[in-house]
Design a protein around this motif. Structure first.
Motif, PDB file in Angstrom:
ATOM      1  N   ALA A   1       0.787  -1.278   0.066  1.00  0.00           N
ATOM      2  CA  ALA A   1      -0.037   0.137   0.110  1.00  0.00           C
ATOM      3  C   ALA A   1       1.022   1.418  -0.032  1.00  0.00           C
ATOM      4  O   ALA A   1       1.861   1.227   0.680  1.00  0.00           O
ATOM      5  CB  ALA A   1      -0.988  -0.193   1.138  1.00  0.00           C
ATOM      6  N   SER A   2       0.322   2.306  -0.691  1.00  0.00           N
ATOM      7  CA  SER A   2       1.142   3.409  -0.746  1.00  0.00           C
ATOM      8  C   SER A   2       0.861   4.408   0.424  1.00  0.00           C
ATOM      9  O   SER A   2       1.647   5.219   0.823  1.00  0.00           O
ATOM     10  CB  SER A   2       0.865   4.440  -2.147  1.00  0.00           C
ATOM     11  OG  SER A   2      -0.421   4.705  -2.023  1.00  0.00           O
ATOM     12  N   CYS A   3      -0.051   4.249   0.947  1.00  0.00           N
ATOM     13  CA  CYS A   3      -0.687   5.078   2.210  1.00  0.00           C
ATOM     14  C   CYS A   3      -1.607   3.907   3.253  1.00  0.00           C
ATOM     15  O   CYS A   3      -2.487   3.530   2.760  1.00  0.00           O
ATOM     16  CB  CYS A   3      -1.199   6.193   1.819  1.00  0.00           C
ATOM     17  SG  CYS A   3      -1.717   7.285   3.371  1.00  0.00           S
ATOM     18  N   MET A   4      -1.259   3.790   4.356  1.00  0.00           N
ATOM     19  CA  MET A   4      -1.927   2.994   5.218  1.00  0.00           C
ATOM     20  C   MET A   4      -2.827   3.695   6.414  1.00  0.00           C
ATOM     21  O   MET A   4      -2.313   4.823   6.731  1.00  0.00           O
ATOM     22  CB  MET A   4      -1.035   1.962   5.911  1.00  0.00           C
ATOM     23  CG  MET A   4      -0.412   0.945   4.873  1.00  0.00           C
ATOM     24  SD  MET A   4       0.726  -0.100   5.943  1.00  0.00           S
ATOM     25  CE  MET A   4      -0.175  -0.948   7.140  1.00  0.00           C
ATOM     26  N   LYS A   5      -3.752   3.170   6.480  1.00  0.00           N
ATOM     27  CA  LYS A   5      -4.477   3.736   7.871  1.00  0.00           C
ATOM     28  C   LYS A   5      -4.122   3.002   9.084  1.00  0.00           C
ATOM     29  O   LYS A   5      -4.215   1.860   9.807  1.00  0.00           O
ATOM     30  CB  LYS A   5      -5.982   3.208   7.789  1.00  0.00           C
ATOM     31  CG  LYS A   5      -7.087   3.759   8.923  1.00  0.00           C
ATOM     32  CD  LYS A   5      -8.402   3.174   8.873  1.00  0.00           C
ATOM     33  CE  LYS A   5      -9.335   3.463   7.751  1.00  0.00           C
ATOM     34  NZ  LYS A   5     -10.502   3.475   7.556  1.00  0.00           N
ATOM     35  N   THR A   6      -3.315   4.055   9.931  1.00  0.00           N
ATOM     36  CA  THR A   6      -2.517   3.704  11.007  1.00  0.00           C
ATOM     37  C   THR A   6      -3.093   4.557  12.180  1.00  0.00           C
ATOM     38  O   THR A   6      -3.758   5.495  12.218  1.00  0.00           O
ATOM     39  CB  THR A   6      -0.854   3.930  11.028  1.00  0.00           C
ATOM     40  OG1 THR A   6      -0.661   5.226  10.771  1.00  0.00           O
ATOM     41  CG2 THR A   6      -0.615   3.045   9.594  1.00  0.00           C
ATOM     42  N   CYS A   7      -2.471   4.226  13.480  1.00  0.00           N
ATOM     43  CA  CYS A   7      -2.956   4.803  14.630  1.00  0.00           C
ATOM     44  C   CYS A   7      -2.547   6.332  14.559  1.00  0.00           C
ATOM     45  O   CYS A   7      -2.972   7.127  14.892  1.00  0.00           O
ATOM     46  CB  CYS A   7      -2.421   4.062  15.822  1.00  0.00           C
ATOM     47  SG  CYS A   7      -3.230   2.962  16.400  1.00  0.00           S
TER      48      CYS A   7
ATOM     49  N   ASN B   1      -2.083   7.925  11.594  1.00  0.00           N
ATOM     50  CA  ASN B   1      -2.711   8.484  10.555  1.00  0.00           C
ATOM     51  C   ASN B   1      -3.844   7.624  10.317  1.00  0.00           C
ATOM     52  O   ASN B   1      -4.243   6.991   9.281  1.00  0.00           O
ATOM     53  CB  ASN B   1      -1.548   7.915   9.511  1.00  0.00           C
ATOM     54  CG  ASN B   1      -2.258   8.770   8.045  1.00  0.00           C
ATOM     55  OD1 ASN B   1      -3.138   9.689   8.087  1.00  0.00           O
ATOM     56  ND2 ASN B   1      -2.100   8.244   6.860  1.00  0.00           N
ATOM     57  N   PRO B   2      -4.885   7.924  11.283  1.00  0.00           N
ATOM     58  CA  PRO B   2      -6.240   7.247  11.279  1.00  0.00           C
ATOM     59  C   PRO B   2      -7.060   7.569  10.135  1.00  0.00           C
ATOM     60  O   PRO B   2      -7.925   6.536   9.510  1.00  0.00           O
ATOM     61  CB  PRO B   2      -6.783   7.781  12.710  1.00  0.00           C
ATOM     62  CG  PRO B   2      -6.225   8.925  12.881  1.00  0.00           C
ATOM     63  CD  PRO B   2      -4.777   9.011  12.509  1.00  0.00           C
ATOM     64  N   SER B   3      -6.826   8.566   9.523  1.00  0.00           N
ATOM     65  CA  SER B   3      -7.434   8.872   8.013  1.00  0.00           C
ATOM     66  C   SER B   3      -7.278   8.036   7.032  1.00  0.00           C
ATOM     67  O   SER B   3      -7.871   7.901   5.951  1.00  0.00           O
ATOM     68  CB  SER B   3      -7.438  10.380   7.786  1.00  0.00           C
ATOM     69  OG  SER B   3      -5.959  10.898   7.374  1.00  0.00           O
ATOM     70  N   GLY B   4      -6.017   7.539   6.838  1.00  0.00           N
ATOM     71  CA  GLY B   4      -5.467   6.790   5.990  1.00  0.00           C
ATOM     72  C   GLY B   4      -5.005   7.834   4.487  1.00  0.00           C
ATOM     73  O   GLY B   4      -4.950   7.046   3.508  1.00  0.00           O
ATOM     74  N   LYS B   5      -4.992   8.893   4.838  1.00  0.00           N
ATOM     75  CA  LYS B   5      -4.879   9.754   3.853  1.00  0.00           C
ATOM     76  C   LYS B   5      -3.327  10.439   3.926  1.00  0.00           C
ATOM     77  O   LYS B   5      -2.912  11.009   5.323  1.00  0.00           O
ATOM     78  CB  LYS B   5      -5.569  11.217   3.703  1.00  0.00           C
ATOM     79  CG  LYS B   5      -6.904  10.584   3.292  1.00  0.00           C
ATOM     80  CD  LYS B   5      -8.227  11.606   3.380  1.00  0.00           C
ATOM     81  CE  LYS B   5      -9.351  11.262   2.977  1.00  0.00           C
ATOM     82  NZ  LYS B   5     -10.394  12.450   2.987  1.00  0.00           N
TER      83      LYS B   5
ATOM     84  N   PRO C   1      -9.194  -2.441  12.385  1.00  0.00           N
ATOM     85  CA  PRO C   1      -8.934  -1.583  11.366  1.00  0.00           C
ATOM     86  C   PRO C   1      -7.471  -0.850  11.382  1.00  0.00           C
ATOM     87  O   PRO C   1      -7.177  -0.527  10.289  1.00  0.00           O
ATOM     88  CB  PRO C   1      -9.980  -0.707  10.770  1.00  0.00           C
ATOM     89  CG  PRO C   1     -10.543  -0.623  12.468  1.00  0.00           C
ATOM     90  CD  PRO C   1     -10.264  -1.700  13.260  1.00  0.00           C
ATOM     91  N   TYR C   2      -6.978  -0.646  12.557  1.00  0.00           N
ATOM     92  CA  TYR C   2      -6.028   0.199  12.744  1.00  0.00           C
ATOM     93  C   TYR C   2      -4.568  -0.398  12.870  1.00  0.00           C
ATOM     94  O   TYR C   2      -4.615  -1.340  13.472  1.00  0.00           O
ATOM     95  CB  TYR C   2      -6.056   1.390  13.719  1.00  0.00           C
ATOM     96  CG  TYR C   2      -7.395   2.135  13.380  1.00  0.00           C
ATOM     97  CD1 TYR C   2      -7.443   3.308  12.434  1.00  0.00           C
ATOM     98  CD2 TYR C   2      -8.602   1.754  13.929  1.00  0.00           C
ATOM     99  CE1 TYR C   2      -8.485   3.965  12.382  1.00  0.00           C
ATOM    100  CE2 TYR C   2      -9.864   2.669  14.047  1.00  0.00           C
ATOM    101  CZ  TYR C   2      -9.741   3.685  13.028  1.00  0.00           C
ATOM    102  OH  TYR C   2     -10.943   4.475  12.933  1.00  0.00           O
ATOM    103  N   PHE C   3      -3.450   0.035  12.171  1.00  0.00           N
ATOM    104  CA  PHE C   3      -2.322  -0.500  12.384  1.00  0.00           C
ATOM    105  C   PHE C   3      -1.316   0.138  13.450  1.00  0.00           C
ATOM    106  O   PHE C   3      -1.197   1.449  13.144  1.00  0.00           O
ATOM    107  CB  PHE C   3      -1.469  -0.797  10.950  1.00  0.00           C
ATOM    108  CG  PHE C   3      -0.140  -1.050  11.235  1.00  0.00           C
ATOM    109  CD1 PHE C   3       0.090  -2.284  11.720  1.00  0.00           C
ATOM    110  CD2 PHE C   3       0.992  -0.340  10.699  1.00  0.00           C
ATOM    111  CE1 PHE C   3       1.647  -2.485  12.103  1.00  0.00           C
ATOM    112  CE2 PHE C   3       2.451  -0.905  10.822  1.00  0.00           C
ATOM    113  CZ  PHE C   3       2.504  -1.977  11.543  1.00  0.00           C
ATOM    114  N   HIS C   4      -1.092  -0.494  14.578  1.00  0.00           N
ATOM    115  CA  HIS C   4      -0.336   0.207  15.443  1.00  0.00           C
ATOM    116  C   HIS C   4       1.187   0.111  15.095  1.00  0.00           C
ATOM    117  O   HIS C   4       1.529  -0.853  15.402  1.00  0.00           O
ATOM    118  CB  HIS C   4      -0.576  -0.562  16.877  1.00  0.00           C
ATOM    119  CG  HIS C   4      -0.178   0.448  18.084  1.00  0.00           C
ATOM    120  ND1 HIS C   4       1.098   0.842  18.305  1.00  0.00           N
ATOM    121  CD2 HIS C   4      -1.082   1.024  18.904  1.00  0.00           C
ATOM    122  CE1 HIS C   4       0.971   1.588  19.288  1.00  0.00           C
ATOM    123  NE2 HIS C   4      -0.181   1.618  20.038  1.00  0.00           N
ATOM    124  N   GLU C   5       1.837   1.157  14.712  1.00  0.00           N
ATOM    125  CA  GLU C   5       3.210   0.943  14.156  1.00  0.00           C
ATOM    126  C   GLU C   5       4.146   0.897  15.208  1.00  0.00           C
ATOM    127  O   GLU C   5       5.202   0.207  15.083  1.00  0.00           O
ATOM    128  CB  GLU C   5       3.480   2.344  13.716  1.00  0.00           C
ATOM    129  CG  GLU C   5       2.765   2.648  12.343  1.00  0.00           C
ATOM    130  CD  GLU C   5       2.979   4.280  11.772  1.00  0.00           C
ATOM    131  OE1 GLU C   5       3.646   4.310  10.656  1.00  0.00           O
ATOM    132  OE2 GLU C   5       2.539   5.233  12.313  1.00  0.00           O
TER     133      GLU C   5
END
Length: 1293
Positions: free
Chosen positions: A1084-1090, A1092-1096, A1116-1120
């Motif tokens: 993925a070029s941009c992930m929905k993470t804690c 970056n919860p918007s995924g943008k 749904p959220y990836f905790h980096e």
């Protein structure tokens, strides 16, 4: 800062510093100060308690006046054993003396101010003042892993240094004795233990007065002064001559150094009577100045300095050090310039091929001159464009080499044909010049005879330019020149093989065609196929064959003779600074190994470089002395060989009528020509003048008649029938065929479809990179979308991001696609946007990379990256990101993301940096920066020709000169030429070629038509050969990954990793029994993470390879930080990236806010001493973080103009004594404090900064709380020291 650790710009680090100084004083890492008068060889510090020893530093003290010591130091590093530093800067490395600066195997030795500085890439810094003082600074990773006089670095004073088996050493000498390291035949006596000296003299308290004076007001709160006062007094006691004040200088100087390490700024404490210092040149001594010296070669060095201040000799403000002429400190306008190793004084100029430059304040002010464009076909397959792009074409057809785009005022065709046993052995057979769609001149090499054919409505005049467009003549037996009166000159070489060179007048700039189908092709083969003139010709196929790998004898032969091109002491060396020989060397190796006539192809390749140098004004004579000499002795009878022929030759015709060729200028050539006193007749013989025939307006040539002239066969073909079979690929190509060819043709109205059939013209597809697309189909070209319509591509016109790549052993691809390799051991500027000729030009970003050795061959790899963004500095090193705030700033201008195996820095300014945590760096830039950047990544102006622009703004050909100019520190040694590692390690070559062949294999077949693999393959082989001391798989894998990333950039995703080839162990992140993590070649070029919860994300990037989690819908959220998928995230502070665990939080949110109080005034006292509590009567400040003082705002006097010596710090707050002041008077002062409290998030509002009058602040910025703080803004005038700490949002547990 998301995903990073925030630090202060100059954090205290004296806990990582060990030192010795003066009269046998030592300070351990843990802060213990002790006295040990040993004169043996001792382990100062070594790496211990680990599986291997990274370093071992030993010292041998020696006495000098005052019974103090100087040192001889012996270093042993894991990468470079046995370095000795002795008095007078004699360096002995493996028993060989070396000059400073010196660098090898990750160890750099250089002078820094008054110190000799040894820096290891393993985060070890050793400094010696060439006399008594030694400082060793280690990275915190060595904690609990050191032995020797510096202690164990465990952070606990006394333990374990002065304890052994729970027993305290009564005398510290016993601890010192344990660190002795005698040689194999040496026995050195230990110093005899003795009780401390009982010294009753107080020497007028000079030690205490000096060390607690105003000069150290900023230090006393940072470094405990009492132990240094005691050491100073002991120095006086132990000195041979009592009351010798000079004996205390070393301890006071050491306290000053320790203050700087603690983040303080000591003032000048030396006087003309107390420890005076003298400096060379016109430099001035300072106790605390930036060690990053501004010089003529890098006048902005101090702007990006990361080091704390240090003592030494420095240039006065407003000047730079002249490191070119070593003349001391001068203004920038007085700086000289350097070009090709020569020094030019300000105002002097030089002129060379196509440009002239004038030296102006250390920078070159260059102007481009009008110059012809040059295109060539060399070796039968090597094409060089007008814009100096080089590519190879193994063709079997006639191709358009160059043409005028608008009205086809000229067209130049070349016929390339297979001429050997392999598909890559091709030869140039024919050159055709067409003018105004009519007149044609064809030069053909047929059966080793030169055949000249002309046809068209205009009469060809071999010698009469006035009545014809073309003049053809032979300046020597090796060359024929076609010269036109419309600005075109075609030079054709016949000996030893046929090659050709086109020179176009500058008026044709930007008027020649580069593409036919509306989109840029990905490979040379696909590009060349669009310029075929005959539909029946086969398409060129990509070839990955290395002919030198087929024969060891051929390879050795080629290496020996082609190596002359790059030999710095060879016959071609004088041209290296003007023309980089690397491309010519590569072509020479290929041709010499590939040709059946190896010597002929070798000599042609060497002569190509000679001719290119001649075009730049450098004549290379005598190069045929030891190679290709047969051509100097094989001239026909009556002719002799000449290296330089640059004018018309004596002919019999010139005796009877004017020789029009004498008016024609051409690049000097070599070959056989008539000796003096003889003239060439029509048969090609040189005869005396009395044997020449007479001429009258030349000889008439009837239509169709064939005559032999000068070895040329002249044929007029004006009535020859012409036919052309069209195909979809050649529909827009003018018919250039010169004869009918028997065979099958399509019926009228139909054209060949490229598959053996005939179709209507309107059904022809679009073609891109060898693939066919039907009308309406779309492709992506970078960030644009192209649609097939009427056989042509119609593309959107978006401005795309530019990309600079650095990977492996110093392989660079600039924003303008210039490729080169450069290896050095310093820090280098990759890209920055402050490059203007104005001295005041400021930029917003700078990216610096540092290299480390890959192996014993001296090759280097990128290790760490530093990114300067506005007021922030990011350090990417050892798979971590550290963030340092260097000043006040507004919104954080970047985010840190972790995508696959990459760390991505995404900025609001349009800079994107991708780092694979090893050796690969990819930098993307917004098109708004075009032409505004500089550095090793080029200038991003769309023109690769000028990418080698040095820091001083000159354009050079030499990669070393270009790369060395972008060193961050001028004291770091220049990089030198690195020998081909496969030649140094021949035993690794076969393994490297076998491993790297994956790039040319079917694994990457889908990408071969999109991205040329040749450069990546060669870089892979080089790197795999170079990594000879471990990490060879890393070097190989990084090189292959670079090609995979290039494929990914153009939309081709390659899954190339296997369990046996560079595997990624993604299962490491899976919890037991889970299977969330998987490898993806293009994730993925941009992930929905804690974080970056918007995924943008700020910018969309192509998917990067690496390990990725498949997060389920309920998580749904990836905790980096935890590396797992979660349903709810923790809390993150966007300002500093601090993480607050959800399970430990309550519902109250507070911020730790610091604000300046108002100015408060006490009473005017003779000896004023105020406290904030007394003045305000009732203080509500929980914690005073800092304090500022000034003279009362209504007073006409200021602290600055009266040289007031007040004490203003958190300890004493405000204190002034009359006797300390020049006018013996203290004034009425005001104070204010920086008050820090916890406040509810809802209470915090934006405030308007208060304006203040001119003040002088004396602040102490230390704090005992574990969080950083940030000051609410307040405007301070000149002289006020700004606060530079951070704000941290916390929630109460």
């Amino acid at each position: 800062i998301k995903g990073s650790k925030l630090q202060a710009s100059n954090p205290a680090h004296n806990g990582r510093v060990c030192s010795t100084w003066g009269n046998f004083h030592f300070k351990t890492f843990d802060g213990d100060i002790f006295y040990y008068p040993g004169l043996c060889n001792y382990v100062f510090a070594s790496h211990c308690n680990t599986a291997y020893e990274e370093f071992n530093i030993q010292i041998r003290p020696a006495l000098y006046p005052c019974k103090m010591l100087e040192h001889t130091s012996l270093f042993s590093f894991f990468s470079l054993p046995n370095i000795q530093i002795r008095k007078y800067l004699v360096l002995i490395l493996l028993f060989c003396r070396v000059q400073l600066p010196y660098s090898q195997a990750g160890i750099t030795i250089e002078r820094s101010s008054i110190y000799v500085k040894v820096v290891s890439k393993a985060d070890i810094v050793f400094m010696w003042n060439q006399r008594d003082s030694i400082l060793l600074e280690l990275h915190e990773k060595y904690a609990n892993q050191t032995c020797g006089l510096c202690g164990d670095f465990n952070g606990i004073p006394v333990y374990n240094e002065f304890y052994s088996n729970s027993k305290f050493f009564k005398y510290q000498k016993l601890f010192g004795n344990m660190q002795k390291m005698d040689g194999p035949t040496e026995y050195c006596e230990d110093p005899i233990p003795s009780p401390p000296d009982n010294c009753t003299n107080n020497f007028d308290d000079i030690c205490q007065k000096t060390l607690t004076s105003f000069a150290f007001a900023d230090c006393n709160g940072l470094v405990n002064v009492s132990e240094y006062i005691m050491a100073c007094q002991e120095d006086l006691c132990r000195s041979e001559e009592l009351k010798n004040a000079s004996c205390i200088c070393d301890t006071i100087a050491e306290y000053s150094r320790q203050c700087a390490h603690a983040g303080g700024e000591p003032l000048n404490w030396r006087t003309s009577k107390l420890c005076p210092k003298t400096c060379p040149y016109n430099m001035q001594y300072s106790e605390c100045r930036s060690p990053c010296t501004d010089t003529c070669t890098n006048p902005e060095r101090s702007q990006f300095c990361e080091e704390h201040c240090m003592d030494g000799c420095f240039c006065p403000q407003g000047t730079v050090f002249d490191d070119i002429n070593n003349s001391g400190c001068i203004s920038r306008q007085q700086c000289s310039c350097i070009y090709n190793g020569n020094t030019y004084a300000p105002g002097t100029s030089f002129s060379e091929h196509c440009h002239s430059c004038t030296c102006n304040g250390g920078k070159w002010n260059c102007e481009d001159m009008s110059c012809p464009g040059i295109c060539s076909v060399e070796g039968g397959s090597h094409i060089s464009t007008y814009d100096k792009k080089h590519y190879d074409v193994y063709g079997d057809c006639t191709y358009v080499l160059s043409k005028h785009c608008e009205d086809e005022r000229f067209t130049i065709l070349v016929e390339l044909r297979k001429c050997g046993m392999t598909n890559t052995e091709t030869c140039l057979k024919t050159v055709t010049l067409s003018l105004n769609k009519g007149q044609m001149v064809r030069m053909q090499n047929k059966h080793e005879k030169k055949l000249l054919i002309t046809w068209g409505p205009k009469h060809l005049g071999l010698y009469q330019v006035g009545t014809s467009n073309v003049t053809i003549f032979r300046p020597s037996s090796f060359f024929v020149i076609m010269h036109t009166n419309v600005g075109i000159q075609v030079e054709i070489q016949f000996t030893p093989i046929m090659q050709m060179f086109v020179r176009l007048d500058p008026m044709f700039k930007d008027q020649t065609c580069v593409q036919t189908v509306g989109v840029v092709e990905g490979t040379a083969a696909a590009f060349a196929n669009t310029w075929k003139t005959q539909a029946s010709c086969p398409d060129i196929q990509n070839s990955f064959e290395n002919p030198c790998a087929l024969s060891i004898d051929n390879e050795k032969y080629a290496q020996h003779w082609c190596g002359l091109l790059t030999n710095k002491e060879g016959p071609f060396a004088d041209c290296h600074y003007l023309l980089n020989p690397s491309t010519y060397h590569t072509n020479c190796m290929f041709d010499t190994c590939n040709c059946q006539n190896s010597e002929g192809c070798l000599c042609a390749a060497l002569s190509s470089y000679v001719r290119a140098c001649a075009a730049r004004g450098i004549q290379i004579n005598g190069w045929r002395t030891n190679v290709c000499s047969k051509y100097t002795t094989s001239c026909p009878k009556s002719l002799s060989y000449s290296y330089t022929i640059d004018s018309c030759q004596p002919t019999c015709r010139s005796l009877s009528e004017p020789d029009v060729t004498c008016k024609i200028k051409f690049v000097p050539v070599d070959g056989c020509t008539c000796i003096n006193g003889t003239y060439m007749d029509e048969s090609g013989k040189c005869v005396p003048a009395n044997e020449c025939p007479c001429y009258y307006r030349g000889s008439p040539i009837p239509l169709g008649e064939v005559v032999h002239e000068n070895g040329l066969l002249h044929l007029n073909c004006s009535h020859l029938a012409l036919q052309c079979q069209k195909s979809c690929q050649t529909l827009d190509m003018q018919c250039y065929s010169t004869q009918c060819v028997s065979g099958c043709v399509c019926p009228s109205g139909l054209v060949l479809d490229g598959k053996g059939g005939c179709i209507p013209e309107e059904e022809c597809p679009c073609i891109h990179n060898g693939a066919m697309y039907q009308p309406g189909e779309k492709i992506n070209a970078d960030c644009n979308t192209c649609v097939c319509k009427d056989r042509m591509w119609e593309c959107t016109k978006k401005q795309c991001l530019g990309t600079c790549a650095v990977y492996g052993d110093g392989h660079y691809t600039t924003f303008d696609d210039q490729r080169f390799s450069f290896s050095g051991n310093c820090e280098y500027t990759l890209v920055q946007n402050h490059c203007g000729k104005s001295d005041t030009a400021n930029g917003t970003f700078q990216v610096i990379t540092e290299n480390i050795p890959c192996g014993s061959t001296g090759t280097t790899c990128s290790k760490s990256i530093k990114v300067f963004l506005e007021h922030y500095e990011l350090i990417l090193s050892e798979e971590r990101v550290s963030v340092i705030k260097r000043g006040r700033g507004g919104e954080v201008p970047f985010t840190v993301r972790y995508i696959g195996m990459y760390t991505v820095i995404d900025t609001t300014s349009g800079l994107i940096l991708m780092w694979d945590k090893k050796t690969s760096i990819f930098i993307k830039l917004s098109p708004e920066f075009k032409g505004q950047i500089c550095g090793l990544c080029g200038n991003y102006d769309g023109n690769g020709i000028n990418d080698f622009t040095t820091r001083s703004l000159s354009v050079v050909e030499n990669v070393l000169e270009f790369g060395n100019s972008w060193k961050v520190s001028s004291t770091c040694p220049d990089a030198n030429f690195v020998k081909d590692p496969c030649s140094t390690n021949p035993y690794r070559k076969s393994w490297s070629e076998k491993q790297c062949s994956i790039i040319n294999s079917n694994v990457f077949a889908a990408c071969h038509s999109q991205v040329e693999p040749a450069k990546y393959y060669q870089a892979c082989v080089t790197d795999a050969c170079a990594c000879d001391s471990g990490g060879d798989c890393d070097c190989f894998c990084t090189a292959v990954a670079a090609y995979a990333q290039a494929c990914n950039e153009v939309g081709v995703c390659i899954a190339w990793r296997t369990p046996s080839i560079c595997p990624l162990f993604c299962d490491y992140y899976n919890q037991q029994g889970e299977c969330e993590w998987h490898y993806k070649p293009c994730g993925a070029s941009c992930m929905k993470t804690c974080k970056n919860p918007s995924g943008k994300c700020l910018h969309n990037l192509p998917g990067l390879e690496g390990c990725y989690p498949n997060c389920p819908p309920d998580k749904p959220y990836f905790h980096e930080d935890q590396m797992k998928c979660v349903s709810l995230c923790d809390c993150y502070d966007n300002e500093d990236g601090k993480i607050y665990m959800r399970e430990k939080l309550k519902t109250v949110c507070v911020k730790y806010v610091c604000e300046w109080s108002e100015w408060y005034n006490g009473t005017e006292l003779e000896n004023e001493e105020e406290t904030f509590q007394n003045i305000t009567e009732k203080s509500t400040c929980n914690e005073v973080s800092s304090i500022e003082c000034r003279v009362h705002e209504n007073s006409p006097r200021t602290i600055k103009d009266r040289n007031q010596k007040i004490q203003c710090n958190k300890t004493t707050e405000l204190k002034c004594n009359n006797k300390d002041e020049e006018d013996k008077k203290c004034y009425n002062y005001q104070i204010r404090v920086l008050c820090c409290n916890y406040k509810s998030c809802s209470e915090i509002t934006t405030t308007t900064p208060r304006q203040t009058q001119q003040t002088t602040s004396i602040t102490t910025e230390t704090t005992t709380i574990p969080v950083q703080t940030k000051i609410k803004p307040t405007t301070t005038q000149k002289g006020t020291k700004p606060q530079e700490k951070e704000i941290t949002t916390i929630s109460t547990p």
